[in-house]
Design a protein around this motif. Sequence first.
Motif, PDB file in Angstrom:
ATOM      1  N   GLY A  26       0.784  -1.183  -0.014  1.00  0.00           N
ATOM      2  CA  GLY A  26       0.059   0.007  -0.017  1.00  0.00           C
ATOM      3  C   GLY A  26       0.967   1.201   0.018  1.00  0.00           C
ATOM      4  O   GLY A  26       1.746   1.233  -0.744  1.00  0.00           O
ATOM      5  N   HIS A  27       0.383   2.238   0.815  1.00  0.00           N
ATOM      6  CA  HIS A  27       1.466   3.459   1.033  1.00  0.00           C
ATOM      7  C   HIS A  27       1.451   3.793   2.541  1.00  0.00           C
ATOM      8  O   HIS A  27       0.265   4.177   3.053  1.00  0.00           O
ATOM      9  CB  HIS A  27       0.475   4.604   0.383  1.00  0.00           C
ATOM     10  N   PHE A  28       2.556   3.478   2.834  1.00  0.00           N
ATOM     11  CA  PHE A  28       2.707   3.516   4.527  1.00  0.00           C
ATOM     12  C   PHE A  28       3.527   4.840   5.022  1.00  0.00           C
ATOM     13  O   PHE A  28       4.524   5.043   4.169  1.00  0.00           O
ATOM     14  CB  PHE A  28       3.077   2.200   5.066  1.00  0.00           C
ATOM     15  N   PHE A  34       9.672   8.376   6.770  1.00  0.00           N
ATOM     16  CA  PHE A  34       9.761   8.082   5.365  1.00  0.00           C
ATOM     17  C   PHE A  34       8.347   7.479   4.891  1.00  0.00           C
ATOM     18  O   PHE A  34       7.696   6.935   5.791  1.00  0.00           O
ATOM     19  CB  PHE A  34      10.998   6.926   4.901  1.00  0.00           C
ATOM     20  N   HIS A  35       8.258   7.088   3.530  1.00  0.00           N
ATOM     21  CA  HIS A  35       7.142   6.545   3.116  1.00  0.00           C
ATOM     22  C   HIS A  35       7.573   5.303   2.359  1.00  0.00           C
ATOM     23  O   HIS A  35       8.575   5.150   1.812  1.00  0.00           O
ATOM     24  CB  HIS A  35       6.245   7.394   1.728  1.00  0.00           C
ATOM     25  N   SER A  36       6.730   4.456   2.274  1.00  0.00           N
ATOM     26  CA  SER A  36       7.023   3.073   1.717  1.00  0.00           C
ATOM     27  C   SER A  36       6.014   2.277   1.094  1.00  0.00           C
ATOM     28  O   SER A  36       4.687   2.702   1.484  1.00  0.00           O
ATOM     29  CB  SER A  36       7.641   2.304   2.934  1.00  0.00           C
ATOM     30  N   SER A 181       9.484  13.555  -2.348  1.00  0.00           N
ATOM     31  CA  SER A 181       9.693  13.031  -3.614  1.00  0.00           C
ATOM     32  C   SER A 181       9.058  11.396  -3.702  1.00  0.00           C
ATOM     33  O   SER A 181       9.506  10.635  -4.481  1.00  0.00           O
ATOM     34  CB  SER A 181      11.084  12.831  -4.108  1.00  0.00           C
ATOM     35  N   CYS A 182       7.930  11.362  -2.936  1.00  0.00           N
ATOM     36  CA  CYS A 182       7.458  10.027  -2.888  1.00  0.00           C
ATOM     37  C   CYS A 182       6.623   9.764  -4.170  1.00  0.00           C
ATOM     38  O   CYS A 182       5.412  10.488  -4.364  1.00  0.00           O
ATOM     39  CB  CYS A 182       6.448   9.778  -1.573  1.00  0.00           C
ATOM     40  N   PRO A 183       6.771   8.736  -4.805  1.00  0.00           N
ATOM     41  CA  PRO A 183       6.118   8.366  -5.948  1.00  0.00           C
ATOM     42  C   PRO A 183       4.687   7.928  -5.740  1.00  0.00           C
ATOM     43  O   PRO A 183       3.696   8.121  -6.543  1.00  0.00           O
ATOM     44  CB  PRO A 183       6.927   7.155  -6.760  1.00  0.00           C
ATOM     45  N   LEU A 184       4.461   7.390  -4.586  1.00  0.00           N
ATOM     46  CA  LEU A 184       3.043   6.944  -4.196  1.00  0.00           C
ATOM     47  C   LEU A 184       2.273   8.316  -3.820  1.00  0.00           C
ATOM     48  O   LEU A 184       0.989   8.216  -4.158  1.00  0.00           O
ATOM     49  CB  LEU A 184       3.202   6.086  -3.014  1.00  0.00           C
ATOM     50  N   CYS A 185       2.539   8.952  -3.221  1.00  0.00           N
ATOM     51  CA  CYS A 185       2.175  10.524  -2.795  1.00  0.00           C
ATOM     52  C   CYS A 185       1.584  11.273  -4.106  1.00  0.00           C
ATOM     53  O   CYS A 185       0.409  11.611  -4.466  1.00  0.00           O
ATOM     54  CB  CYS A 185       3.013  11.524  -2.126  1.00  0.00           C
ATOM     55  N   LYS A 186       2.626  10.975  -5.281  1.00  0.00           N
ATOM     56  CA  LYS A 186       2.478  11.583  -6.491  1.00  0.00           C
ATOM     57  C   LYS A 186       1.138  11.102  -7.422  1.00  0.00           C
ATOM     58  O   LYS A 186       0.427  11.863  -7.873  1.00  0.00           O
ATOM     59  CB  LYS A 186       3.397  11.599  -7.504  1.00  0.00           C
ATOM     60  N   GLU A 190      -3.977   6.630  -1.060  1.00  0.00           N
ATOM     61  CA  GLU A 190      -3.960   7.087   0.406  1.00  0.00           C
ATOM     62  C   GLU A 190      -3.047   6.700   1.225  1.00  0.00           C
ATOM     63  O   GLU A 190      -2.327   5.347   1.067  1.00  0.00           O
ATOM     64  CB  GLU A 190      -5.493   6.316   0.841  1.00  0.00           C
ATOM     65  N   LEU A 191      -2.538   7.439   2.148  1.00  0.00           N
ATOM     66  CA  LEU A 191      -1.329   7.219   3.320  1.00  0.00           C
ATOM     67  C   LEU A 191      -1.843   6.540   4.319  1.00  0.00           C
ATOM     68  O   LEU A 191      -2.804   7.155   5.133  1.00  0.00           O
ATOM     69  CB  LEU A 191      -0.690   8.427   3.340  1.00  0.00           C
ATOM     70  N   TYR A 192      -1.224   5.374   4.865  1.00  0.00           N
ATOM     71  CA  TYR A 192      -1.569   4.814   6.255  1.00  0.00           C
ATOM     72  C   TYR A 192      -0.498   5.023   6.986  1.00  0.00           C
ATOM     73  O   TYR A 192       0.716   5.019   6.659  1.00  0.00           O
ATOM     74  CB  TYR A 192      -1.922   3.316   5.702  1.00  0.00           C
TER      75      TYR A 192
HETATM   76 ZN    ZN Z   1       3.923   8.961  -0.068  1.00  0.00          ZN
END
Ligand code: ZN
Length: 200
Positions: A26-28, A34-36, A181-186, A190-192
Amino acid sequence: MIRIVEQKTKIDILKMLKDTEAIMEGHFKLTSGFHSRYYLQCAKLLQYPDLTYKLVSEIPEIMSKEILNSVDTVISPAIGGIIFGYMLAFKLNKKMIFAERKNEKMEIRRGFEIKKGEKLIVAEDVITTGGSVKEIIGICRENGAVVEAVVSMVNRSSDIDFNIPYYYLIKFDIDKYNPDSCPLCKEGMELYYPGSKKNN
Ligand code: ZN
């Protein structure tokens, strides 16, 4: 991306972690900020005793026989390490105790005792910073005991040195992104916050 750095057994541990959803996709947001795309929650695998037993059964294969024979007790940090440590102790036919955090400090409670000269191994499901493990090593030594080794199922540390043998079944890296610079944010995913009460 998940990259295996080292795998000490033939069992496909990564597949087991994915199949049991211990590796979530997902998007954590990680505790580090950091995001992952992936998040590891080992408890999801440890809820299956048969799979856990299969994994702990690999530990004696990779450990020094000398240490295996000399150890009296397995000790784990609560709560994460208890199931893994208990199953490992069962496999090794040793006693198992755990330490728990009270007022920010690791303590031995519940009538557990560490005796002078007792030989222990510290067992944890996943080691990241190794903070709790180091605290437990300290408690054992304060009691005059000897910590022979550290054991974990997964090693997620960058470069950790306990100054005693450290055995683990698998070490892997997971890509993490700076929030800027998180590609998932772009992508607008949804962020968990898996570490927070909200999602636990
Ligand atoms: Zn992100």
